[in-house]
Scaffold this active site. Structure first.
Site, PDB file in Angstrom:
ATOM      1  N   HIS A 110     -11.625   8.446  20.325  1.00 56.81           N
ATOM      2  CA  HIS A 110     -12.472   8.950  19.245  1.00 56.81           C
ATOM      3  C   HIS A 110     -13.950   8.641  19.453  1.00 56.81           C
ATOM      4  O   HIS A 110     -14.790   9.103  18.676  1.00 56.81           O
ATOM      5  CB  HIS A 110     -11.989   8.421  17.890  1.00 56.81           C
ATOM      6  N   ASP A 114     -13.048  14.026  18.405  1.00 58.83           N
ATOM      7  CA  ASP A 114     -12.471  13.683  17.104  1.00 58.83           C
ATOM      8  C   ASP A 114     -11.066  14.277  16.986  1.00 58.83           C
ATOM      9  O   ASP A 114     -10.638  15.084  17.807  1.00 58.83           O
ATOM     10  CB  ASP A 114     -13.365  14.137  15.941  1.00 58.83           C
TER      11      ASP A 114
END
Length: 137
Positions: A110, A114
């Site tokens: 991340h 995302d």
């Protein structure tokens, strides 16, 4: 896009790298992948062919595994795991039907991507599996 291809060898797992996959045709990718897998099993890969992947594909399905939690190897941005394909009962239009089912998972760094990007990727893979485009020669 440099795709890591997880391959079982007599000495354990090795991840060879298919470089610039996004610039290659499906036929080129298939040919290069076959060569990398063969040379990985023969221990004939150069050091630059086992480093620098940005995204790895792992096929747990080859072992009959229904699901797995792939572990990301930094500095890669993601790893995609494919399970085995099994006939399972599903409800379609209110009726129980038997359909081939496969689980797809992804682990994402991340700091790079995302979860939405990973979700969209898996959704697109699902679409392509369920409705493959016509093969262009």
């Amino acid at each position: 896009i440099n795709i890591g291809i997880a391959t079982e060898t007599d000495e354990g797992l090795i991840v060879s790298v298919l470089r610039r996959a996004n610039e290659k045709s499906l036929a080129e990718i298939a040919t290069i992948r076959a060569d990398l897998v063969t040379r990985a099993r023969e221990r004939k890969l150069a050091l630059d062919e086992i480093s620098g992947s940005t995204f790895t594909i792992s096929n747990f399905g080859a072992f009959g595994i229904q699901e797995g939690d792939p572990i990301l190897n930094p500095p890669e941005s993601a790893i995609h795991c494919i399970s085995s394909l099994l006939d399972k009962p599903v409800v379609i239009g209110g009726e129980i039907k038997v359909r081939p089912i496969m689980k797809l998972t992804i682990a994402i760094d991340h700091r790079v991507l995302d979860g939405i990007s990973g979700g969209r990727f898996l959704m697109r893979v699902k679409e392509l599996i369920e409705q493959p485009p016509p093969v262009l020669s």
